[in-house]
Scaffold this motif. Sequence first.
Motif, PDB file in Angstrom:
ATOM      1  N   UNK A 125       1.063  -1.570  -0.310  1.00  0.00           N
ATOM      2  CA  UNK A 125       0.410   0.172   0.397  1.00  0.00           C
ATOM      3  C   UNK A 125       0.556   1.593   0.353  1.00  0.00           C
ATOM      4  N   UNK A 126       2.077   1.540   0.075  1.00  0.00           N
ATOM      5  CA  UNK A 126       2.979   1.561   0.034  1.00  0.00           C
ATOM      6  C   UNK A 126       3.341   2.709   1.037  1.00  0.00           C
ATOM      7  N   UNK A 127       2.810   1.828   2.216  1.00  0.00           N
ATOM      8  CA  UNK A 127       2.878   3.197   3.536  1.00  0.00           C
ATOM      9  C   UNK A 127       4.886   3.373   3.852  1.00  0.00           C
ATOM     10  N   UNK A 128       5.208   4.326   4.140  1.00  0.00           N
ATOM     11  CA  UNK A 128       6.843   4.138   4.342  1.00  0.00           C
ATOM     12  C   UNK A 128       7.193   4.116   5.464  1.00  0.00           C
ATOM     13  N   UNK A 129       6.184   4.510   6.209  1.00  0.00           N
ATOM     14  CA  UNK A 129       6.719   4.120   8.230  1.00  0.00           C
ATOM     15  C   UNK A 129       5.869   3.746   9.225  1.00  0.00           C
ATOM     16  N   UNK A 130       5.795   2.854   9.598  1.00  0.00           N
ATOM     17  CA  UNK A 130       4.583   2.959  10.783  1.00  0.00           C
ATOM     18  C   UNK A 130       5.283   2.790  12.284  1.00  0.00           C
ATOM     19  N   UNK A 173       7.849  -3.608  20.335  1.00  0.00           N
ATOM     20  CA  UNK A 173       9.375  -3.140  20.623  1.00  0.00           C
ATOM     21  C   UNK A 173      10.611  -4.195  21.307  1.00  0.00           C
ATOM     22  N   UNK A 174       9.567  -4.978  21.988  1.00  0.00           N
ATOM     23  CA  UNK A 174      10.526  -5.873  23.264  1.00  0.00           C
ATOM     24  C   UNK A 174      11.880  -6.204  22.047  1.00  0.00           C
ATOM     25  N   UNK A 175      10.635  -7.555  20.991  1.00  0.00           N
ATOM     26  CA  UNK A 175      10.498  -8.103  20.169  1.00  0.00           C
ATOM     27  C   UNK A 175      12.360  -7.937  19.437  1.00  0.00           C
ATOM     28  N   UNK A 176      12.028  -6.904  18.743  1.00  0.00           N
ATOM     29  CA  UNK A 176      12.663  -6.173  17.483  1.00  0.00           C
ATOM     30  C   UNK A 176      14.037  -5.381  18.082  1.00  0.00           C
ATOM     31  N   UNK A 177      13.866  -5.328  18.988  1.00  0.00           N
ATOM     32  CA  UNK A 177      14.315  -4.896  20.067  1.00  0.00           C
ATOM     33  C   UNK A 177      15.823  -6.168  19.968  1.00  0.00           C
ATOM     34  N   UNK A 178      15.145  -7.372  20.493  1.00  0.00           N
ATOM     35  CA  UNK A 178      16.492  -8.056  20.446  1.00  0.00           C
ATOM     36  C   UNK A 178      17.383  -8.309  19.086  1.00  0.00           C
ATOM     37  N   UNK A 179      16.741  -7.615  18.109  1.00  0.00           N
ATOM     38  CA  UNK A 179      18.291  -7.515  17.701  1.00  0.00           C
ATOM     39  C   UNK A 179      18.588  -6.353  16.567  1.00  0.00           C
ATOM     40  N   UNK A 180      18.169  -5.739  17.392  1.00  0.00           N
ATOM     41  CA  UNK A 180      19.210  -3.851  16.856  1.00  0.00           C
ATOM     42  C   UNK A 180      18.245  -2.939  17.239  1.00  0.00           C
ATOM     43  N   UNK A 181      18.129  -2.083  16.820  1.00  0.00           N
ATOM     44  CA  UNK A 181      17.783  -0.505  17.050  1.00  0.00           C
ATOM     45  C   UNK A 181      17.476  -0.097  15.709  1.00  0.00           C
ATOM     46  N   UNK A 233       9.269   8.965  17.880  1.00  0.00           N
ATOM     47  CA  UNK A 233       8.863  10.132  17.205  1.00  0.00           C
ATOM     48  C   UNK A 233       7.932   9.690  15.920  1.00  0.00           C
ATOM     49  N   UNK A 234       9.196   8.775  15.314  1.00  0.00           N
ATOM     50  CA  UNK A 234       8.781   8.464  14.143  1.00  0.00           C
ATOM     51  C   UNK A 234       8.329   7.244  13.498  1.00  0.00           C
ATOM     52  N   UNK A 235       8.788   6.660  14.137  1.00  0.00           N
ATOM     53  CA  UNK A 235       8.337   4.686  14.281  1.00  0.00           C
ATOM     54  C   UNK A 235       9.419   3.297  13.199  1.00  0.00           C
ATOM     55  N   UNK A 236       8.561   2.882  12.633  1.00  0.00           N
ATOM     56  CA  UNK A 236       9.921   2.108  11.870  1.00  0.00           C
ATOM     57  C   UNK A 236      10.036   2.413  10.294  1.00  0.00           C
ATOM     58  N   UNK A 237      10.850   2.496   9.751  1.00  0.00           N
ATOM     59  CA  UNK A 237      11.108   2.230   8.245  1.00  0.00           C
ATOM     60  C   UNK A 237      10.556   1.581   7.647  1.00  0.00           C
ATOM     61  N   UNK A 238       9.258   0.729   6.859  1.00  0.00           N
ATOM     62  CA  UNK A 238       8.442  -0.529   6.876  1.00  0.00           C
ATOM     63  C   UNK A 238       9.562  -1.162   5.512  1.00  0.00           C
ATOM     64  N   UNK A 239      10.119  -0.495   4.617  1.00  0.00           N
ATOM     65  CA  UNK A 239      10.902  -1.366   3.527  1.00  0.00           C
ATOM     66  C   UNK A 239      11.601  -1.656   4.721  1.00  0.00           C
TER      67      UNK A 239
END
Length: 220
Positions: free
Chosen positions: A27-32, A49-57, A62-68
């Motif tokens: 859907x061409x969403x860039x950040x989430x 956030x905890x799950x993803x933080x196991x593997x890196x930052x 204030x912005x979130x995650x870059x989807x791609x």
Amino acid sequence: MKQVKISEAVVRRLPIYLQVLGELSKREVQTVSSQELGIKLDLNPAQIRKDLAYFGDFGRKGIGYDVSYLIEKIRQILKLDQQLNVGLVGAGNLGHALCNYNTYSKDNMKITAVFDAHPSKVGTKINSMTVLSMDNLVETVKEHNIRIGIITVPAAEAQNVANKFVEAGVEGILNFAPAILRVPDEVRVHHADFTKELLSLAYYLERERERERSNESIVD
């Protein structure tokens, strides 16, 4: 990557994150944000956030995650950025369905060989693959560097198939047969038991009915 023990529950959630991120990308969403992911997945944003933080930052405050970018990183974590060959035993209806899904999948995890013990199925085609005899399994697994085996045979035959996969050197098995497999510790087995899931679902459906009947009796 942080050198900590990561629970199986965390690893099992990663493909779910990847699936939702893939839908956002289409859907061409860039950040989430983790809050938005939490709503879509019915999960606590702090857990995501905890799950993803196991593997890196991966996120930005204030912005979130870059989807791609996050899709790329999760694919790397799951080793989907490299070719992973899969062998399947059982050219029945379920085996056909899995191979058909495999045809349209864009992941690098691919079913590259199909085997069956029944003479009438050996030599037939499933998409571009020829069904091979079980006699060819060990040789083919080694030749094509097949690391994962899928079992879609009746329960009585599942252990023999698992033994063949172990002999051939596979590292993981996905078992669709309603049977407990005995394999060496170094071979990981995941079970996809439809019968167990249906029976447990029936329990919860009945429990919901009982709750509705209880509520009706209170109203009366």
